[in-house]
Design an enzyme around this catalytic site. Structure first.
Site, PDB file in Angstrom:
ATOM      1  N   ASP A  74       0.826  -1.208   0.000  1.00 15.38           N
ATOM      2  CA  ASP A  74       0.000   0.000   0.000  1.00 15.38           C
ATOM      3  C   ASP A  74       0.861   1.259   0.000  1.00 15.38           C
ATOM      4  O   ASP A  74       0.496   2.279  -0.594  1.00 15.38           O
ATOM      5  CB  ASP A  74      -0.955  -0.009   1.198  1.00 15.38           C
ATOM      6  N   GLU A 105      -5.296   4.150   1.362  1.00 13.16           N
ATOM      7  CA  GLU A 105      -4.136   3.250   1.326  1.00 13.16           C
ATOM      8  C   GLU A 105      -3.363   3.335   2.644  1.00 13.16           C
ATOM      9  O   GLU A 105      -2.817   2.331   3.120  1.00 13.16           O
ATOM     10  CB  GLU A 105      -3.214   3.586   0.153  1.00 13.16           C
ATOM     11  N   HIS A 108      -5.256   1.124   4.976  1.00 11.77           N
ATOM     12  CA  HIS A 108      -4.968  -0.284   4.671  1.00 11.77           C
ATOM     13  C   HIS A 108      -3.620  -0.690   5.260  1.00 11.77           C
ATOM     14  O   HIS A 108      -3.490  -1.757   5.882  1.00 11.77           O
ATOM     15  CB  HIS A 108      -4.939  -0.516   3.158  1.00 11.77           C
ATOM     16  N   TYR A 112      -2.935  -3.622   8.106  1.00  7.96           N
ATOM     17  CA  TYR A 112      -2.055  -4.786   7.963  1.00  7.96           C
ATOM     18  C   TYR A 112      -0.945  -4.768   9.008  1.00  7.96           C
ATOM     19  O   TYR A 112      -0.574  -5.817   9.553  1.00  7.96           O
ATOM     20  CB  TYR A 112      -1.464  -4.840   6.556  1.00  7.96           C
ATOM     21  N   GLU A 168      -3.183  -3.572  -8.253  1.00 11.62           N
ATOM     22  CA  GLU A 168      -4.341  -3.618  -7.359  1.00 11.62           C
ATOM     23  C   GLU A 168      -5.372  -4.661  -7.779  1.00 11.62           C
ATOM     24  O   GLU A 168      -6.147  -5.133  -6.947  1.00 11.62           O
ATOM     25  CB  GLU A 168      -4.977  -2.231  -7.269  1.00 11.62           C
ATOM     26  N   GLU A 202     -10.017  -1.871  -2.892  1.00 12.41           N
ATOM     27  CA  GLU A 202      -9.085  -2.086  -4.004  1.00 12.41           C
ATOM     28  C   GLU A 202      -9.836  -2.392  -5.301  1.00 12.41           C
ATOM     29  O   GLU A 202      -9.362  -2.061  -6.392  1.00 12.41           O
ATOM     30  CB  GLU A 202      -8.105  -3.217  -3.673  1.00 12.41           C
ATOM     31  N   HIS A 205     -10.612   0.960  -6.603  1.00 12.69           N
ATOM     32  CA  HIS A 205      -9.411   1.599  -7.156  1.00 12.69           C
ATOM     33  C   HIS A 205      -9.075   1.037  -8.534  1.00 12.69           C
ATOM     34  O   HIS A 205      -8.681   1.783  -9.443  1.00 12.69           O
ATOM     35  CB  HIS A 205      -8.219   1.393  -6.211  1.00 12.69           C
TER      36      HIS A 205
END
Length: 325
Positions: A74, A105, A108, A112, A168, A202, A205
């Protein structure tokens, strides 16, 4: 590339103001993105660690690699947006989308990183995973492929648009499917819920990249588009069937290859090309959560995360006292 040939790349002072909206389809995508905003605090991870302890070593190893790749990827997508796309595109509707995508992003990447921080107790192992681009060859290969497109000085915006649609839409697709596979077992609710939210984002995107591609008057040749997609497919196949094979979590590697081909074909169609692989979707559980970002996660909304009134029109918000009682 002569940007004067492309209206969306042609310098204009209009980029500094939002209205009047000229590109309705691009603006609609921006509003969809805003309506789908979420934060990591909305994901409950309280039950995940007990499930984590139930996983086999192979399953843990697989998830670690997937999260390590995602945590870094990301940031790479954001570097491309900040350094290239946002400054190149001159229409305010798209710049609104890219600006909001950068924020998502970041969320994201935070998600994670938080998952790694939750599951991995050893500080050295955490640091190893947080620096996967340096430490893991399989992650490094995917990162280097994306970075070469950011750094390229002789590839057009259209070609780089295709490359990041592949990042993506293809580089993420197999990993998303693998986590949805884990969801079938009723494990790791925080991981799988965040996977729903992120895969939905995603998908949007990737769809946005395809819309921007359609606005190009001089897009890359179909053969160039196909070559970029094929290259991404081969890297992703290697990642999920050789480097960290999905058989570690009980998935069939050949079916995963087929799924990646299926996703690639769909992306090729969106980019105005013919199918190359002609592969069918082998995973029925991905039928309603595939990377389309259209009806599956936006109109149907499995997670029901959409900000109130963001997608409504002004006429929907009129206050009236003429209702019959």
């Amino acid at each position: 590339m002569n940007t004067s040939c492309e209206p969306i790349l042609k310098p204009t002072l209009n980029k500094y103001v939002v209205f009047p909206i000229v590109y309705e389809d691009i603006w609609k995508m921006y509003k969809k993105a805003v309506a789908s905003f979420w934060t990591v605090e909305e994901v409950d991870l309280s039950k995940d660690f007990s499930d984590w302890l139930k996983l086999s070593d192979n399953e843990k190893n697989f998830i670690k690699h997937i999260l390590a790749f995602f945590a870094a990827s990301d940031g790479i997508v954001n570097e491309n947006l900040a350094e290239r796309f946002y400054s190149e595109v001159q229409i305010s509707e798209a710049r609104c989308f890219y600006g909001f995508q950068i924020a998502m992003e970041n969320i994201h990447s935070e998600m994670y990183s938080l998952l790694i921080d939750t599951y991995i107790l050893d500080s050295k192992e955490k640091n190893y995973l947080f620096n996967a681009i340096e430490n893991m060859n399989c992650v490094k290969q995917k990162a280097n492929w994306a970075k070469k497109w950011i750094e390229s000085k002789n590839r057009t915006y259209g070609e780089r648009l295709v490359a990041f649609a592949a990042v993506e839409g293809i580089f993420f697709s197999g990993s998303f499917a693998a986590i949805f596979w884990i969801k079938k077992r009723g494990l790791m609710p925080g991981l799988t819920f965040s996977n729903e939210l992120i895969s939905r984002d995603e998908g949007l995107h990737c769809d946005f990249a395809c819309i921007m591609f359609k606005h190009l008057l001089n897009p890359p040749l179909n053969s160039v588009v196909r070559d970029i997609i094929i290259e991404a497919v081969n890297i992703e196949k290697n990642f999920l069937t050789e480097a960290i094979p999905v058989k570690l979590i009980g998935m069939n590697c050949d079916l995963m290859k087929q799924y990646i081909e299926f996703v690639a074909d769909r992306l090729l169609l969106e980019l105005g090309c013919d199918k190359y692989y002609c592969s069918k979707n082998p995973f029925d559980f991905m039928e309603n959560i595939s990377l389309e970002g259209k009806t599956n996660f936006f109109e149907k909304r499995v997670s029901e995360y959409q900000k109130m009134s963001v997608m409504s029109n002004k006429k929907d918000n009129v206050f009236s006292l003429d209702i019959d009682f």
